[in-house]
Write a protein that holds these residues in place. Structure first.
Motif, short mmCIF file in Angstrom:
data_model
loop_
_atom_site.label_atom_id
_atom_site.label_comp_id
_atom_site.label_asym_id
_atom_site.label_seq_id
_atom_site.Cartn_x
_atom_site.Cartn_y
_atom_site.Cartn_z
N SER A 9 44.26 40.20 60.18
CA SER A 9 42.92 39.68 59.87
C SER A 9 42.62 39.63 58.38
CB SER A 9 41.85 40.51 60.58
OG SER A 9 41.90 41.86 60.14
N GLU A 10 43.34 40.42 57.57
CA GLU A 10 43.06 40.47 56.14
C GLU A 10 44.37 40.41 55.36
OE1 GLU A 10 39.11 43.35 56.20
OE2 GLU A 10 41.13 44.23 56.23
N ALA A 11 44.38 39.63 54.29
CA ALA A 11 45.59 39.48 53.49
C ALA A 11 45.24 39.18 52.05
CB ALA A 11 46.47 38.37 54.06
N SER A 12 46.21 39.38 51.18
CA SER A 12 46.05 39.09 49.75
C SER A 12 47.09 38.06 49.32
CB SER A 12 46.24 40.36 48.91
OG SER A 12 45.35 41.38 49.30
N VAL A 13 46.84 37.41 48.21
CA VAL A 13 47.83 36.53 47.61
C VAL A 13 47.66 36.57 46.09
CG1 VAL A 13 46.35 34.48 47.81
CG2 VAL A 13 48.82 34.21 47.58
N LYS A 14 48.77 36.68 45.38
CA LYS A 14 48.74 36.64 43.92
C LYS A 14 49.01 35.23 43.48
CE LYS A 14 50.57 38.92 39.80
NZ LYS A 14 51.48 39.98 39.28
N LEU A 15 48.03 34.63 42.79
CA LEU A 15 48.14 33.23 42.37
C LEU A 15 48.46 33.18 40.88
CD1 LEU A 15 45.17 31.77 44.42
CD2 LEU A 15 47.61 31.47 44.86
N PRO B 116 44.04 37.24 34.77
CA PRO B 116 42.91 37.79 34.01
C PRO B 116 42.20 36.71 33.21
CG PRO B 116 44.86 39.18 33.77
CD PRO B 116 45.31 37.94 34.48
N GLY B 117 40.87 36.75 33.25
CA GLY B 117 40.06 35.83 32.47
C GLY B 117 39.86 34.46 33.08
N LYS B 118 40.40 34.22 34.28
CA LYS B 118 40.30 32.90 34.89
C LYS B 118 39.18 32.79 35.92
CE LYS B 118 43.72 30.57 33.00
NZ LYS B 118 43.49 29.29 32.27
N GLU B 119 38.52 33.90 36.21
CA GLU B 119 37.51 33.87 37.27
C GLU B 119 36.40 32.85 37.01
OE1 GLU B 119 38.66 36.53 35.83
OE2 GLU B 119 39.26 38.03 37.33
N GLU B 120 35.97 32.75 35.75
CA GLU B 120 34.84 31.87 35.42
C GLU B 120 35.14 30.42 35.76
OE1 GLU B 120 32.13 30.60 31.53
OE2 GLU B 120 33.41 32.40 31.46
#
Length: 481
Positions: A90-96, A143-147
């Protein structure tokens, strides 16, 4: 399913280039490659599940590093989500990470889109519902790409809402999606978002002189409806116009279709479904544009009142039309719709979308939407939008020879130019009603509803070309990467 940022889960999706492993997983990937279990080929999926620790690794192949694009990422995410659901995770992560030659914001949007595609199902008529277990995917961003990334993720979520609405409308059987129900669906979906929705009944369409549209509606006991949708997100500039074919079922009329050809004719309103879905996405994302959309909805039935081959009918434009086949009914409704949106709504340009001709399917199959235009600049906007959307379009010819084929003998026009070049003669017929207004016609007969699942597109309604229409209205993308 929701997409979050930063959380770490025991289940992880891992993107793998062909022949190139990451430092964290080099040993595992080498062993998988040696045993020919997983090589990172485009579309490959391999799962490792540790029952003791509960840790799961879903390896997703994305092919050659220099060939990766947004379409490959959509498919990888779709397959990963399906695999996680199959494993009841039901829950998973992915590194982009940043992929070569790709905009990070766009590639992240593409991956999110693929995840959303995986959860679509049309199962309300099934006694046993189709389960989808994946509830959350967390993105580990650079890092720094959230915006830059977060607005894009919200945009794609809203765009998928529009696509799912389109699919649901097209997949709905004709017994429950009459013209009146389609009109009410547009009203209930769009008015809460600030879109003005005006519904025209038969008398109001008659008062407007929509004789071509109403000729098609004559044979049905279901009342026709005009659906006018007005979104005002910009300044006082003239709106762009969208027109969708709204034939909720097509028997072919007295030029009756063979039985097997009728089975999917509930989807003959695919153009209207796409336009309504696009309007929802436009409003949810609050585009600063003005857009008016028009659908003239009816079905094409057989009765003692139905129009027949040999009839000569009128049109809102005042042009008369010889009926050579009652199975060329969609272009009759579009003739009045495009004329109305130009003359009464004052649009500066118009794009019509229709499941119009089998000839377009013969030419292009289910892979490309046919495009016709009287204005190359406008078509250029559609091409750019289609590329952004991953919804291929292919321009087909619309030269004067095709216009000659629809010139009437007893009336101004005839509604069929014969067997050959049918997609082009159908487009030429519509062009006769747009005059000098910049116009593009999209024939989605092959791409709106497909015979079998392909990639992340499900069997049945695909939702095309909602994304193309959305990005066309949005215009040049200045979001940066």
């Amino acid at each position: 399913m929701k997409i979050t940022i930063g959380q770490k889960y025991d289940a992880e999706m891992i993107l793998v280039f062909k022949g190139k492993g990451s430092e964290d997983h080099e040993n595992i990937l080498s062993r998988l490659s040696e045993k020919n279990l997983f090589k990172g080929e485009e579309g490959e999926v391999f799962s490792l599940v540790n029952m003791e620790t509960g840790r799961s690794q879903i390896f997703l192949g994305i092919g050659e590093e220099d060939q990766a694009d947004e379409e490959i990422l959509r498919l990888a995410a779709f397959k990963g989500a399906k695999e996680l659901s199959r494993l009841k995770i039901s829950e998973a992560s992915v590194k982009l990470t940043k992929l070569p030659n790709l905009c990070y914001r766009k590639s992240t949007k593409a991956f999110a889109e693929g995840l959303y595609h995986a959860e679509y199902r049309f199962d309300q008529y099934l006694s046993k519902k189709q389960e989808f277990s994946l509830a959350e995917v967390s993105f580990d961003l650079l890092p720094g790409k959230e915006e830059k990334v977060l607005p894009g993720l919200k945009e794609i979520e809203h765009l998928m809402d529009g696509i799912f609405l389109t699919r649901n409308l097209i997949n709905e059987p004709a017994i429950s999606l009459t013209p009146e129900v389609l009109a009410q669906a547009a009203k209930s979906e769009l008015e809460p978002l600030g879109i003005e929705v005006e519904i025209l009944d038969r008398a109001e369409c008659e008062a407007l002189g929509m004789k071509a549209f109403l000729a098609v509606a004559k044979g049905s006991t279901n009342e026709p409806r005009g659906i006018i949708m007005r979104y005002r997100g910009g300044n006082d500039e003239a709106p762009v116009g969208l027109v969708g074919k709204g034939v909720t079922f097509d028997t072919g009329g007295y030029s009756i279709k063979p039985g097997p050809s009728m089975i999917t004719m509930n989807g003959d309103m695919g153009g209207s479904g796409a336009v309504i879905g696009a309007m929802k996405a436009i409003a949810l994302n609050k585009l600063e544009k003005n857009v008016t959309a028009v659908v003239l909805a009816t079905d094409n039935m057989i009765s003692g009142d139905a129009f027949v081959p040999g009839d000569i009918i009128g049109s809102m434009a005042g042009k008369t039309i010889e009926i050579h086949t009652t199975d060329a009914e969609g272009r009759l409704t579009l003739a009045d719709a495009v004329y109305y949106i130009i003359k009464k709504e004052g649009v500066k340009e118009v794009v019509d979308v229709a499941t119009l001709t089998g000839a377009c399917v013969v030419a292009l199959g289910e892979f490309n939407t046919g495009a016709f235009t009287n204005n190359e600049e406008l078509l250029g906007k559609i091409r750019a939008a289609a590329k952004e959307a991953g919804e291929p379009v292919w321009q087909l010819p619309l030269s004067k020879e095709y216009h000659k084929l629809i010139k009437g003998d007893r009336g101004d026009l005839k509604n069929s130019g014969g067997r050959w070049g049918g997609a082009s003669t159908a487009a030429a017929f519509i062009e006769a009603f747009v005059e000098d207004t910049p116009w593009v016609h999209l024939d989605i007969a092959g791409t709106s509803d497909i015979a079998g699942a392909r990639g992340y597109l499900p069997k049945g309604a695909t939702g095309m070309p909602v994304k193309t229409l959305y990005y066309y209205v949005k215009g040049e993308n200045k979001g940066g990467c």
